[in-house]
Design an enzyme around this catalytic site. Structure first.
Site, PDB file in Angstrom:
ATOM      1  CB  SER A  98      -0.964   0.010   1.186  1.00 54.40           C
ATOM      2  OG  SER A  98      -0.269   0.291   2.383  1.00 54.40           O
ATOM      3  CE  LYS A 103      -2.971   2.188   4.713  1.00 48.51           C
ATOM      4  NZ  LYS A 103      -2.711   1.292   3.603  1.00 48.51           N
TER       5      LYS A 103
END
Length: 195
Positions: free
Chosen positions: A36, A77
């Site tokens: 990700s 993230k």
């Protein structure tokens, strides 16, 4: 003889306590799982995470953070929006509090995208935990993966995360040693962070 044993025991206890204090309050290790954040981070990269950044309040927009996604999993993230911010994407362009923000860390993925936009049009009101409002609520943060086409982040199930979920800021890639690097914050957020 007894004195030597006591010195060894004391040294071991001090080392264990020091290690516990460091990993609890200052720095911890994190292993990346998944793609990700690719190409910024790859699966199985090992990072040093500054936990004290959270305590000192030095986590800001553009930083890469680790947070508890649930009781079993931590996610990595990029922090895009903070409490009180408006965040909007229009035609693959990020706007924070109405200001256009460049995202150079997305360049590789933009070149290799398989649809018109890497990041679809959305704003804060489209995210879970926003209460349908366009402003990020107090104590909430908007996070996105650098690999936008393959990231469960604030746009999906993760929603806006809470401050208590944040573990710390990714400071250094330790492994693999050939890719060792320090600092992953994006300077393109500097102007927004100064306001």
């Amino acid at each position: 003889m007894v004195k030597n044993i006591m010195e060894w025991v004391a040294s071991i206890v001090i080392a264990i306590v020091a290690a516990w204090l460091i990993t609890t309050f200052l720095i911890s290790r994190y292993e990346v799982h998944g793609e990700s954040m690719s190409p910024t981070f790859n699966d199985q990269d090992n990072l040093a995470v500054s936990k004290i950044s959270k305590s000192l309040g030095t986590i800001d927009r553009g930083d890469v953070i680790i947070f508890h996604a649930n009781e079993e999993k931590d996610f990595i993230k990029r922090l895009i929006g903070m409490p009180g911010d408006t965040v909007e994407y229009k035609q693959d362009q990020l706007y924070v509090n109405g200001e256009k923000v460049a995202e150079p860390y997305l360049d590789f993925n933009k070149e290799h995208k398989y649809s018109d936009y890497l990041t679809e049009n959305f704003d804060v009101s489209d995210t879970k935990n926003s209460g349908g409002k366009k402003v990020i609520p107090e104590g909430r943060y908007l996070v996105l993966g650098d690999n936008r086409m393959n990231s469960n982040d604030s746009r999906l199930d993760v929603g806006l995360i809470s401050e208590k979920q944040i573990v710390g800021k990714a400071k250094m890639r330790v492994l693999p040693t050939r890719d060792m690097k320090y600092g992953f914050s994006s300077k393109s957020f500097d102007e927004v962070n100064e306001h």
